[in-house]
Design an enzyme around this catalytic site. Structure first.
Site, mmCIF file in Angstrom:
data_model
loop_
_atom_site.group_PDB
_atom_site.id
_atom_site.type_symbol
_atom_site.label_atom_id
_atom_site.label_comp_id
_atom_site.label_asym_id
_atom_site.label_seq_id
_atom_site.Cartn_x
_atom_site.Cartn_y
_atom_site.Cartn_z
ATOM 1 N N HIS A 1 0.820 -1.213 0.000
ATOM 2 C CA HIS A 1 0.000 0.000 0.000
ATOM 3 C C HIS A 1 0.859 1.270 0.000
ATOM 4 O O HIS A 1 0.681 2.161 -0.830
ATOM 5 C CB HIS A 1 -0.913 -0.051 1.232
ATOM 6 C CG HIS A 1 -1.839 1.108 1.337
ATOM 7 N ND1 HIS A 1 -1.527 2.238 2.051
ATOM 8 C CD2 HIS A 1 -3.048 1.334 0.786
ATOM 9 C CE1 HIS A 1 -2.515 3.091 1.964
ATOM 10 N NE2 HIS A 1 -3.459 2.570 1.197
ATOM 11 N N ARG B 1 7.809 36.206 0.797
ATOM 12 C CA ARG B 1 7.452 36.516 2.187
ATOM 13 C C ARG B 1 8.696 37.104 2.848
ATOM 14 O O ARG B 1 9.588 36.357 3.265
ATOM 15 C CB ARG B 1 7.017 35.249 2.912
ATOM 16 C CG ARG B 1 5.740 34.616 2.384
ATOM 17 C CD ARG B 1 5.541 33.272 3.049
ATOM 18 N NE ARG B 1 4.182 32.775 2.978
ATOM 19 C CZ ARG B 1 3.797 31.773 2.190
ATOM 20 N NH1 ARG B 1 4.660 31.194 1.394
ATOM 21 N NH2 ARG B 1 2.544 31.351 2.204
ATOM 22 N N ARG C 1 5.919 40.872 -0.626
ATOM 23 C CA ARG C 1 4.934 41.175 0.406
ATOM 24 C C ARG C 1 5.648 41.840 1.568
ATOM 25 O O ARG C 1 6.648 41.301 2.079
ATOM 26 C CB ARG C 1 4.256 39.899 0.875
ATOM 27 C CG ARG C 1 3.259 40.198 1.980
ATOM 28 C CD ARG C 1 2.576 38.971 2.448
ATOM 29 N NE ARG C 1 3.452 38.139 3.271
ATOM 30 C CZ ARG C 1 3.080 36.960 3.757
ATOM 31 N NH1 ARG C 1 1.889 36.478 3.468
ATOM 32 N NH2 ARG C 1 3.896 36.268 4.509
ATOM 33 N N GLU D 1 -6.862 38.506 1.984
ATOM 34 C CA GLU D 1 -6.859 37.280 2.790
ATOM 35 C C GLU D 1 -7.776 37.396 3.996
ATOM 36 O O GLU D 1 -7.762 36.536 4.864
ATOM 37 C CB GLU D 1 -5.430 36.892 3.182
ATOM 38 C CG GLU D 1 -4.619 37.985 3.785
ATOM 39 C CD GLU D 1 -3.177 37.580 4.061
ATOM 40 O OE1 GLU D 1 -2.862 36.390 4.057
ATOM 41 O OE2 GLU D 1 -2.370 38.498 4.304
ATOM 42 N N CYS E 1 -2.193 33.326 -4.170
ATOM 43 C CA CYS E 1 -0.837 32.966 -3.752
ATOM 44 C C CYS E 1 -0.838 32.058 -2.524
ATOM 45 O O CYS E 1 0.202 31.744 -1.978
ATOM 46 C CB CYS E 1 0.007 34.213 -3.510
ATOM 47 S SG CYS E 1 -0.656 35.256 -2.216
HETATM 48 C C1 PEP Z 1 -1.976 33.237 2.740
HETATM 49 O O1 PEP Z 1 -2.404 33.598 3.831
HETATM 50 O O2 PEP Z 1 -2.640 32.630 1.906
HETATM 51 C C2 PEP Z 1 -0.581 33.490 2.374
HETATM 52 C C3 PEP Z 1 -0.128 33.178 1.179
HETATM 53 O O3 PEP Z 1 0.223 34.043 3.292
HETATM 54 P P1 PEP Z 1 0.876 33.271 4.530
HETATM 55 O O4 PEP Z 1 0.751 31.823 4.268
HETATM 56 O O5 PEP Z 1 2.272 33.754 4.606
HETATM 57 O O6 PEP Z 1 0.041 33.736 5.666
HETATM 58 MG MG MG Z 2 -1.446 35.112 4.962
#
Ligand code: PEP
Ligand code: MG
Length: 837
Positions: A409, A516, A572, A700, A786
């Site tokens: 498996h 980031r 960002r 977000e 993203c």
């Molecule tokens: C998200 O929040 O989707 C993002 C891409 O940022 P992080 O994962 O750094 O919070």
């Molecule tokens: Mg985020």
């Protein structure tokens, strides 16, 4: 496309018959018929038997929609009984006839009458003696003589194969291979060309390519006086097919049959438009084609096969693109352990799925999910895996099991997922209770310790040896080129470091969709000025600390811009709450007190005051930008200065993209846009040079999606951060939802973990609203995603449907995303999936 009704094997045989290939007489039973058989209702048996020559031996083979969904094994020589034994003995000899009968009795006993296989394994004799013992064993165990009536034999075989398919184990197994719950089984009843008898008789298997590489290579074996696939296990007695320096070949033994076979194989490749594995028999010198299935293939081979078929004009490049499962491509992309790296081997097992993976040891699927939710890559260590472990395997970077082999498996699922996997590492001692793994030399590894598995060699290694990126061959690049030509949505990569950026370029990402920046501050030489900045009492002190960080950030960005050579780079601004940079233990607090020349008590108090009850909803993202604006000022300056430093005469201009995280109100954007523009003006004046930039918003929070109409006019782009958006939409913590996620999924509350697969209903509705409202307010706005979902083929389909311009995902998922996006575009254009063979 008409719905599949008889399965791929039946379909293939039907086409071979139409091509006038010498296929023995065949009757195919549909999915519906087989389902009815499983329910206890047989088809018209006398009519079925009457379709064949009186007295012919028959075989039954499974015919599911896709070959790799498995199914019950074929049963040969149905119709053998005492009377037939006597008449056949005259034709083909007593031993050969007894061999046919024995084979049938054994298969029938084990697979139809469900008797203990050991009884027959113990017989150890072949021919007439073996047959007599097998018939006696059958009679004793089944408490009745072996059935003599061919019609009853066939009926029982059909019934048992139909029932086996509908059993729970078989269903779970095929579901793990991607089959739907209600996948059907067809059955193919075929007259036998037995492969045993007088003159040149035998059976074999042939394919025109190597299953591992996909390169042209006549592969297979032939064995005189054999049936089915015995030639493949016939050892030294089996012949090679083509003339071969290693031994005798069919080409020499039966040149005419071999030449014909090769011709037929070529016809099948051209007309079925696929590389097929052909099962054939030679009966007294005459060739019969019994069966054709798609050549079993590694992912690498699948890719090369598709490319070669397109290059030979048999299929179109677009069809070649449709033939490769996007998720499977990731198998080619996995990194490998660097050739010269020091390898501290602690154990060995079977190399079941290629690639090297390093992670912390976890001993259960639940722990694997929790670890991944914490962003800690893990190796799932199990005695063996079962379907309940599949979600944990999805979460882990690699799997190590004590038991199992190439088709166990863990191995099957691991290969399917492109997940490095080592199975059967029995010399390591697995103690799941105590959560330890002990090497032969007595080293003990506990939960949380870092190990590496090498799914290419089967080694298990201590720690994290150096690795190298996957080497991708020519066929991969050709196919991906075709995919890129078909695609109508761009793919970028989430990349934080120059190394990530180089990988992104390697995989032909069309820019960076998310850098980031906070990851750049965790390096040792930056942490102290960062902490000084956090502890600063006045803006002046803060600026002094930021002045130390500025050149470092400028260098980071310059490098990224240079690597990306004018492609878009979306940076960002700082996102996490500040306390994440502060120490938590006594030791760390004392070190910080020393560095800042402050009493430990002061430092402790400040650290405590910065702590937040729920930092995911706290002073972070754009809120920091508003309340501690000097940080974003510094980052904007670093970005602009790097833009000028990286711009070279004659090279494509660098146009940085600056993204504000966690926006929920238009005023946040308005305020920060003013500040960032002021920094740009200052840099232009100081340097006496011009540049442009784009400012965007990371959507977000649910509110950012709902209020997109008023935010969009301030932004050049909107990128949906679906990780946080999922968290906030569900009210689920990204960090610890893993604790109950498996319960939620197993009880059907969620179909999938929404952090892995975009919830197109809820989170998706917010995305659709955000996309529609922002486009209406600002038609030129660039839209993208993203979050982690950007690399998931199903989620990409959704993003494309709501009109996003690009998706951004981790670098290693970029090729998967490129291929998935190409398939969506082609499907929309009407290019069909290949016929399933
Ligand atoms: C998200 O929040 O989707 C993002 C891409 O940022 P992080 O994962 O750094 O919070
Ligand atoms: Mg985020």
């Amino acid at each position: 496309m008409s719905p599949p009704t008889h399965g791929s094997r039946a379909k293939c045989l039907q086409r071979l018959v139409r091509l006038s290939l010498p296929v023995p007489r065949t009757v195919a039973l549909s999915f519906d018929t087989v389902h009815t058989i499983a329910q206890g209702q047989l088809p018209d048996m006398p009519a079925l038997i009457a379709a064949f020559d009186p007295g012919a031996l028959l075989c039954v083979r499974p015919s599911s929609q896709e070959t790799d969904w498995g199914g019950p094994g074929a049963i040969l020589n149905i119709g053998m009984n005492d009377a037939r034994l006597a008449s056949l003995a005259e034709d083909i000899g007593a031993e050969a006839a007894a061999g046919l009968y024995l084979r049938f009795v054994e298969a029938y006993a084990v697979h139809v009458a469900r008797l203990d296989p050991d009884l027959f394994d113990e017989i150890g004799e072949s021919g007439a003696k073996g047959l007599a013992r097998a018939l006696a064993a059958y009679e004793e165990e089944a408490e009745e003589p072996f059935p003599q009536d061919p019609q009853r034999q066939l009926a029982e075989v059909l019934r048992s194969m139909a029932r086996a398919w509908e059993g729970t184990t078989a269903r779970l197994l095929r579901q793990a291979r991607g089959a739907p719950v209600d996948a059907g089984l067809g059955l193919v009843v075929q007259e036998m060309a037995p492969g045993l008898g007088r003159g040149e008789c035998g059976s074999g298997v042939l394919q025109l390519v190597d299953s591992q590489t996909g390169l042209p290579q006549i592969t297979g074996r032939y064995l005189s006086q054999s049936q089915g696939r015995e030639a493949l296990t016939g050892g030294a007695d089996s012949l090679y097919l083509e003339r071969d320096p290693r031994g005798r070949s069919l080409e020499e033994a039966a040149p005419e049959a071999f030449a014909l076979l090769k011709d037929y194989a070529g016809v099948m490749r051209r007309r079925l438009r696929a590389e097929m594995q052909i099962e054939f028999t030679i009966q007294n010198g005459t060739l019969h084609i019994l069966d054709g299935v798609l050549v079993p293939r590694s992912t690498r081979a699948a890719l090369r096969i598709a490319v070669r078929l397109a290059e030979d004009g048999i299929i179109t490049p677009e069809e070649a693109v449709m033939r490769i499962e996007p998720r499977a491509v990731s198998e080619l992309l996995h990194r490998q352990i660097a050739p010269g790296a020091a390898r501290s081997v602690i154990g060995r097992g079977i190399a079941a799925s290629p690639g090297a993976a390093t992670g912390r040891i976890v001993f259960s699927a639940a722990e694997a999910l929790a670890s991944t939710a914490r962003n800690e890559p893990c190796i799932l260590v199990r005695r063996e895996t079962s379907p309940e472990d599949v979600r944990g395997m999805h979460a882990a970077v690699g799997v190590l099991t004590e038991r199992g082999g190439m088709t166990s498996h863990a191995a099957v699922i691991g290969r399917g997922l492109g997940l490095p996997c080592v199975v059967g590492a029995a010399r390591l001692r697995f103690n799941l209770q105590r959560k330890t793994l002990t090497s032969e030399r007595g080293q003990v590894f506990r939960e949380g310790d870092v190990i590496t598995i090498d799914g290419t060699s089967g080694d298990v290694l201590e720690g994290s040896p150096a690795t190298v990126e996957a080497a991708l061959d020519e066929a991969f690049h050709v196919l991906m080129g075709w995919a890129d030509a078909a695609r109508d949505i761009a793919i970028r990569a989430n990349a934080d470091t120059p190394k990530d950026a180089a990988t992104a370029r390697n995989f032909a990402a069309q820019g960076i969709g998310l850098c980031r920046t906070e990851h750049m501050f965790f390096e040792a030489d930056r942490l102290t000025p960062m902490r000084e900045m956090i502890f600063a009492d006045t803006p002046k002190d803060r600026q002094a600390a930021l002045a130390i960080l500025l050149p470092m950030q400028r260098k980071d960005f310059t490098e990224l811009f240079r690597i990306m050579e004018g492609m878009p780079v979306c940076i960002r601004l700082f996102d996490p709450p500040l306390h994440e940079f502060l120490p938590t233990d006594r030791h760390g607090l004392r070190d910080l007190a020393e560095a800042l020349d402050l009493p430990v008590s002061d430092v402790t108090r400040r650290v405590q005051s910065l702590g937040e009850y729920n930092p995911m909803l706290g002073l972070r993202g754009v809120r920091l930008g508003i309340t501690v604006p000097e940080i974003y000022d510094m980052q904007a300056r670093a970005i602009f200065e790097a833009t000028l430093d990286a711009s070279r005469e004659g090279a494509p201009p660098v146009v940085p993209e600056i993204m504000l995280p966690l926006v929920s109100a238009k005023r946040e954007v308005e305020l920060l846009r003013g500040r960032i523009e002021a920094v740009a003006t200052a840099v232009r004046t100081e340097r006496g040079r011009d540049f442009t930039f784009r400012l965007g918003v990371m959507a977000e929070t649910p509110r950012a999606c709902l209020r997109a109409a008023e935010i969009a006019p301030f932004a050049h782009f909107l990128s949906f951060g679906t990780n946080d958006l999922t968290q906030m939409t569900y009210g689920l913590s990204r960090d610890d939802a893993g604790r109950f996620m498996s319960d939620y999924v197993s009880q059907g509350v969620f179909n999938e973990d929404p952090f892995h697969v975009l919830d197109t209903d809820g989170v998706g509705e917010l995305l659709a609203i955000g996309a529609e409202r922002s486009r209406a307010a600002n038609p030129g706005i660039t839209l993208s995603i993203c979050g982690e979902h950007g690399g998931n083929p199903d989620s990409i389909a959704f993003c494309r449907d709501v009109g996003m311009d690009y998706v951004s995902c981790s670098s290693f998922r970029v090729p998967v995303a490129r291929l998935a996006a190409a398939q969506l575009a082609l499907r929309a254009k009407g290019v069909k999936l290949p016929p399933k063979l």
